[in-house]
Motif scaffolding. Structure first.
Motif, PDB file in Angstrom:
ATOM      1  N   PRO A 104       0.769  -0.822  -0.086  1.00 14.36           N
ATOM      2  CA  PRO A 104       0.098   0.164  -0.236  1.00 14.36           C
ATOM      3  C   PRO A 104       0.962   0.747   0.081  1.00 14.36           C
ATOM      4  O   PRO A 104       1.668   0.850   0.304  1.00 14.36           O
ATOM      5  CB  PRO A 104      -0.934   0.317   0.696  1.00 14.36           C
ATOM      6  CG  PRO A 104      -0.033  -1.123   2.214  1.00 14.36           C
ATOM      7  CD  PRO A 104       0.775  -2.040   0.697  1.00 14.36           C
ATOM      8  N   ASN A 105       0.356   2.184  -0.366  1.00 10.91           N
ATOM      9  CA  ASN A 105       1.209   3.717  -0.630  1.00 10.91           C
ATOM     10  C   ASN A 105       0.837   4.288   0.872  1.00 10.91           C
ATOM     11  O   ASN A 105       0.190   4.071   1.603  1.00 10.91           O
ATOM     12  CB  ASN A 105       0.190   4.545  -1.223  1.00 10.91           C
ATOM     13  CG  ASN A 105       0.650   4.257  -2.691  1.00 10.91           C
ATOM     14  OD1 ASN A 105       1.034   3.489  -3.205  1.00 10.91           O
ATOM     15  ND2 ASN A 105      -0.408   4.881  -3.484  1.00 10.91           N
ATOM     16  N   GLY A 106       2.190   4.963   1.033  1.00 10.97           N
ATOM     17  CA  GLY A 106       2.385   4.957   2.717  1.00 10.97           C
ATOM     18  C   GLY A 106       3.346   4.649   3.496  1.00 10.97           C
ATOM     19  O   GLY A 106       3.134   3.042   3.054  1.00 10.97           O
ATOM     20  N   PRO A 107       3.127   4.866   5.032  1.00  8.47           N
ATOM     21  CA  PRO A 107       3.878   4.277   5.644  1.00  8.47           C
ATOM     22  C   PRO A 107       3.547   3.409   6.367  1.00  8.47           C
ATOM     23  O   PRO A 107       3.840   2.220   7.037  1.00  8.47           O
ATOM     24  CB  PRO A 107       4.445   5.105   6.004  1.00  8.47           C
ATOM     25  CG  PRO A 107       4.218   6.385   6.741  1.00  8.47           C
ATOM     26  CD  PRO A 107       3.200   6.639   5.077  1.00  8.47           C
ATOM     27  N   ALA A 108       2.012   3.361   6.151  1.00  7.37           N
ATOM     28  CA  ALA A 108       1.195   2.536   8.065  1.00  7.37           C
ATOM     29  C   ALA A 108       1.191   0.966   6.837  1.00  7.37           C
ATOM     30  O   ALA A 108       1.413   0.356   5.923  1.00  7.37           O
ATOM     31  CB  ALA A 108       0.067   2.790   7.191  1.00  7.37           C
ATOM     32  N   LEU A 109       1.726   0.588   7.846  1.00 11.30           N
ATOM     33  CA  LEU A 109       1.803  -1.586   7.947  1.00 11.30           C
ATOM     34  C   LEU A 109       0.714  -1.969   8.271  1.00 11.30           C
ATOM     35  O   LEU A 109       0.082  -3.150   8.322  1.00 11.30           O
ATOM     36  CB  LEU A 109       3.176  -1.878   8.640  1.00 11.30           C
ATOM     37  CG  LEU A 109       4.056  -1.682   8.345  1.00 11.30           C
ATOM     38  CD1 LEU A 109       5.745  -1.579   9.699  1.00 11.30           C
ATOM     39  CD2 LEU A 109       4.561  -2.127   7.409  1.00 11.30           C
ATOM     40  N   ALA A 165      12.541   4.926  10.724  1.00  5.46           N
ATOM     41  CA  ALA A 165      11.413   5.654  10.559  1.00  5.46           C
ATOM     42  C   ALA A 165      11.031   6.654  11.637  1.00  5.46           C
ATOM     43  O   ALA A 165      10.084   7.611  11.477  1.00  5.46           O
ATOM     44  CB  ALA A 165      10.268   4.353  10.365  1.00  5.46           C
ATOM     45  N   ALA A 166      10.321   5.914  12.969  1.00  2.00           N
ATOM     46  CA  ALA A 166      10.303   6.979  14.023  1.00  2.00           C
ATOM     47  C   ALA A 166      11.015   8.636  14.293  1.00  2.00           C
ATOM     48  O   ALA A 166      10.756   8.844  14.656  1.00  2.00           O
ATOM     49  CB  ALA A 166      10.219   5.887  15.318  1.00  2.00           C
ATOM     50  N   VAL A 167      11.874   7.816  14.705  1.00  2.00           N
ATOM     51  CA  VAL A 167      13.051   9.011  13.781  1.00  2.00           C
ATOM     52  C   VAL A 167      12.730  10.605  12.793  1.00  2.00           C
ATOM     53  O   VAL A 167      12.720  11.104  13.409  1.00  2.00           O
ATOM     54  CB  VAL A 167      14.534   8.832  14.173  1.00  2.00           C
ATOM     55  CG1 VAL A 167      15.264  10.450  13.864  1.00  2.00           C
ATOM     56  CG2 VAL A 167      14.913   8.660  14.965  1.00  2.00           C
ATOM     57  N   ALA A 168      12.390   9.990  11.969  1.00  2.00           N
ATOM     58  CA  ALA A 168      11.365  10.271  10.880  1.00  2.00           C
ATOM     59  C   ALA A 168      10.328  10.685  11.394  1.00  2.00           C
ATOM     60  O   ALA A 168      10.392  12.169  11.213  1.00  2.00           O
ATOM     61  CB  ALA A 168      11.935   9.620   9.488  1.00  2.00           C
ATOM     62  N   HIS A 169       9.597  10.081  11.818  1.00  2.00           N
ATOM     63  CA  HIS A 169       8.649  11.096  12.254  1.00  2.00           C
ATOM     64  C   HIS A 169       8.536  11.896  13.050  1.00  2.00           C
ATOM     65  O   HIS A 169       7.856  12.472  12.887  1.00  2.00           O
ATOM     66  CB  HIS A 169       7.224   9.481  12.533  1.00  2.00           C
ATOM     67  CG  HIS A 169       6.046  10.088  12.463  1.00  2.00           C
ATOM     68  ND1 HIS A 169       5.540  10.471  13.721  1.00  2.00           N
ATOM     69  CD2 HIS A 169       5.279   9.934  11.492  1.00  2.00           C
ATOM     70  CE1 HIS A 169       4.431  10.832  13.297  1.00  2.00           C
ATOM     71  NE2 HIS A 169       4.055  10.781  12.387  1.00  2.00           N
ATOM     72  N   ALA A 170       9.328  12.278  14.221  1.00  2.00           N
ATOM     73  CA  ALA A 170       8.988  12.897  14.578  1.00  2.00           C
ATOM     74  C   ALA A 170       9.876  14.380  14.038  1.00  2.00           C
ATOM     75  O   ALA A 170       9.190  15.792  14.487  1.00  2.00           O
ATOM     76  CB  ALA A 170      10.869  12.742  15.623  1.00  2.00           C
ATOM     77  N   VAL A 171      11.044  14.339  13.426  1.00  2.89           N
ATOM     78  CA  VAL A 171      11.122  15.572  12.539  1.00  2.89           C
ATOM     79  C   VAL A 171      10.219  15.616  11.742  1.00  2.89           C
ATOM     80  O   VAL A 171       9.391  16.654  11.865  1.00  2.89           O
ATOM     81  CB  VAL A 171      12.536  15.039  11.681  1.00  2.89           C
ATOM     82  CG1 VAL A 171      12.731  15.894  10.813  1.00  2.89           C
ATOM     83  CG2 VAL A 171      13.656  15.083  12.844  1.00  2.89           C
ATOM     84  N   GLN A 226       9.939  10.100   4.745  1.00  4.17           N
ATOM     85  CA  GLN A 226       8.783  11.261   4.910  1.00  4.17           C
ATOM     86  C   GLN A 226       8.946  12.419   4.409  1.00  4.17           C
ATOM     87  O   GLN A 226       8.007  13.372   5.137  1.00  4.17           O
ATOM     88  CB  GLN A 226       9.126  11.049   6.557  1.00  4.17           C
ATOM     89  CG  GLN A 226       9.246   9.570   7.377  1.00  4.17           C
ATOM     90  CD  GLN A 226       8.002   9.609   7.444  1.00  4.17           C
ATOM     91  OE1 GLN A 226       7.179  11.131   7.803  1.00  4.17           O
ATOM     92  NE2 GLN A 226       7.131   9.006   8.572  1.00  4.17           N
ATOM     93  N   GLY A 227       9.654  12.493   2.926  1.00  6.03           N
ATOM     94  CA  GLY A 227       9.446  13.867   2.195  1.00  6.03           C
ATOM     95  C   GLY A 227      10.461  14.755   3.041  1.00  6.03           C
ATOM     96  O   GLY A 227       9.786  15.935   3.368  1.00  6.03           O
ATOM     97  N   LEU A 228      11.377  14.086   4.301  1.00  7.20           N
ATOM     98  CA  LEU A 228      12.722  14.847   4.504  1.00  7.20           C
ATOM     99  C   LEU A 228      13.892  15.521   3.898  1.00  7.20           C
ATOM    100  O   LEU A 228      14.093  15.102   2.526  1.00  7.20           O
ATOM    101  CB  LEU A 228      12.563  14.262   5.466  1.00  7.20           C
ATOM    102  CG  LEU A 228      11.173  14.446   6.492  1.00  7.20           C
ATOM    103  CD1 LEU A 228      12.747  13.402   8.175  1.00  7.20           C
ATOM    104  CD2 LEU A 228      11.278  15.640   7.550  1.00  7.20           C
ATOM    105  N   GLY A 229      14.465  16.882   4.257  1.00  2.73           N
ATOM    106  CA  GLY A 229      15.890  16.361   3.870  1.00  2.73           C
ATOM    107  C   GLY A 229      17.032  16.216   4.957  1.00  2.73           C
ATOM    108  O   GLY A 229      16.149  15.531   5.252  1.00  2.73           O
ATOM    109  N   PHE A 230      17.535  15.673   3.579  1.00  2.00           N
ATOM    110  CA  PHE A 230      18.612  14.470   4.534  1.00  2.00           C
ATOM    111  C   PHE A 230      20.170  15.503   3.813  1.00  2.00           C
ATOM    112  O   PHE A 230      20.382  15.880   2.819  1.00  2.00           O
ATOM    113  CB  PHE A 230      18.217  13.681   3.592  1.00  2.00           C
ATOM    114  CG  PHE A 230      19.325  12.485   4.304  1.00  2.00           C
ATOM    115  CD1 PHE A 230      19.368  11.777   5.307  1.00  2.00           C
ATOM    116  CD2 PHE A 230      20.632  11.970   2.868  1.00  2.00           C
ATOM    117  CE1 PHE A 230      20.607  10.774   5.079  1.00  2.00           C
ATOM    118  CE2 PHE A 230      21.745  11.132   3.695  1.00  2.00           C
ATOM    119  CZ  PHE A 230      21.685  10.214   4.856  1.00  2.00           C
TER     120      PHE A 230
END
Length: 375
Positions: free
Chosen positions: A18-23, A284-290, A308-312
């Motif tokens: 499925p699209n997105g991070p949800a498991l 993933a949890a670290v990325a979500h917090a940001v 997560q669409g973040l910068g890196f």
């Protein structure tokens, strides 16, 4: 406290992810996410393949059950999540990110338990099972999917089931040494010297003549930051100087080892990092917090940041390696895994994952071959 119930679906075919991070899928969260993304109940309904009337009715039912408004909507204006709806969606996404490794392990366990019911070859040997304790890594999940989907040879319909138990790198190798698995996965900087923290941590756990290293992948680790990197963070010195809100990983994980190594190299005291004692259970949890604005920066993989669409901001490349007992190399399941790791199909797939590259994939080597700090 609201009651949480969990369920799973079962099918003979392996569906597309499925699209997105949800498991774990939840209809209400899917609807809320779609409304937030499109600003319209009708557009959300179209995305989900449902009627406007059905989605509207569901929203009203959920509001009644929860006792809170979910959608703020006035005729002629875009639909928006209410403050409660926003908090609900954020809490669900954080739970998904934190529980990702455990949910993946549970899914694999359920899949393995039911797999024999779908075996099509009879009589014949059961599918091979290989238990692996490993530091959490997205490429391993991709490998697990591919291994279970492909017959081991063109002439037999036998799959390889990777039973992956995600844990810290140190705990993974300990599990191997205690006989709880056949393989362990860990990661380390390829150019660290013999005095590095990684070398001093892993050396007592690995024994030449007893263990063999198997190449898996190279991946990029760095700072996960908000899109556009608004604080202009370039390294851990910047994190300290800007008092950026940091989110860490737990002791015993390879990423925590990497962070402590980076701080030592820069002569930085952990106390200079605001949030050093705050830990999350996965990249993933670290990325979500940001991504949620709950933190400014965290250390993690490029894949987690991009997801997560973040910068890196890349800081280092590291090798993700597998280790097994030398005595296990000739076992059929290990041989099947090595053949898959060496295959052009797997290495091409790996090279297309953000931040990953094939690196001695499937090569069985002595310690000093893939661990340059080994002496």
């Amino acid at each position: 406290m609201r009651r949480i119930e969990m369920s799973y679906s079962l099918s003979a075919e392996r569906p597309e992810r499925p699209n997105g991070p949800a498991l774990l899928r939840n209809t209400m969260m899917d609807v809320l996410q779609a409304v937030r993304a499109h600003g319209s109940i009708s557009a959300a309904a179209r995305q989900l393949g449902l009627s406007y009337r059905h989605v509207w009715g569901q929203l009203k039912d959920w509001e009644t059950q929860l006792g809170h408004e979910l959608i703020v909507w006035e005729r002629g204006q875009a639909a928006q999540l209410s403050p409660f709806g926003q908090r609900l969606l954020m809490a669900e996404r954080l739970a998904q990110a934190r529980l990702g490794p455990q949910v993946e392990a549970l899914r694999a366990e359920l899949e393995r338990a039911f797999s024999r019911a779908f075996e099509t070859t009879s009589p014949g040997p059961a599918s091979e099972l290989l238990t692996l304790y490993a530091s959490h890594d997205h490429a391993l999940i991709e490998l697990q999917e591919l291994a279970a989907a492909l017959p081991s040879t063109p002439t037999e319909d036998q799959r390889l089931h990777l039973d992956i138990r995600f844990t810290g790198s140190v705990d993974a190798i300990r599990a191997l040494n205690e006989g709880r698995c056949l393989l362990a996965g860990f990661h380390t900087q390829p150019f660290a010297d013999a005095s590095s923290l990684s070398a001093r941590t892993y050396r007592p756990l690995l024994k030449p003549g007893t263990h063999k290293i198997i190449g898996f992948a190279r991946r990029s680790q760095g700072l996960m930051v908000a899109p556009g990197n608004p604080l202009r963070l370039r390294d851990m010195e910047d994190v300290a100087q800007h008092s950026a809100r940091f989110v860490n990983r737990a002791r015993g994980t390879g990423t925590r080892l990497l962070l402590e190594e980076l701080l030592t190299q820069r002569g930085l005291d952990p106390k200079a990092i605001q949030g050093f004692d705050r830990v999350e259970s996965s990249h993933a949890a670290v990325a979500h917090a940001v991504a949620s604005g709950d933190a400014d920066v965290g250390l993690g993989t490029e894949y987690a940041a991009r997801s997560q669409g973040l910068g890196f901001v890349p800081l280092t490349e590291e090798r993700y390696l597998l280790v097994c007992l030398k005595s296990a190399l000739e076992q059929p399941a290990v041989q099947r895994l090595l053949a898959l790791l060496r295959s052009a199909r797997w290495q091409s797939h790996l090279n297309h994952l953000p931040g990953y590259a094939a690196d001695h994939s499937g090569e069985v080597a002595a310690m000093k071959r893939l661990l340059p700090w080994w002496r």
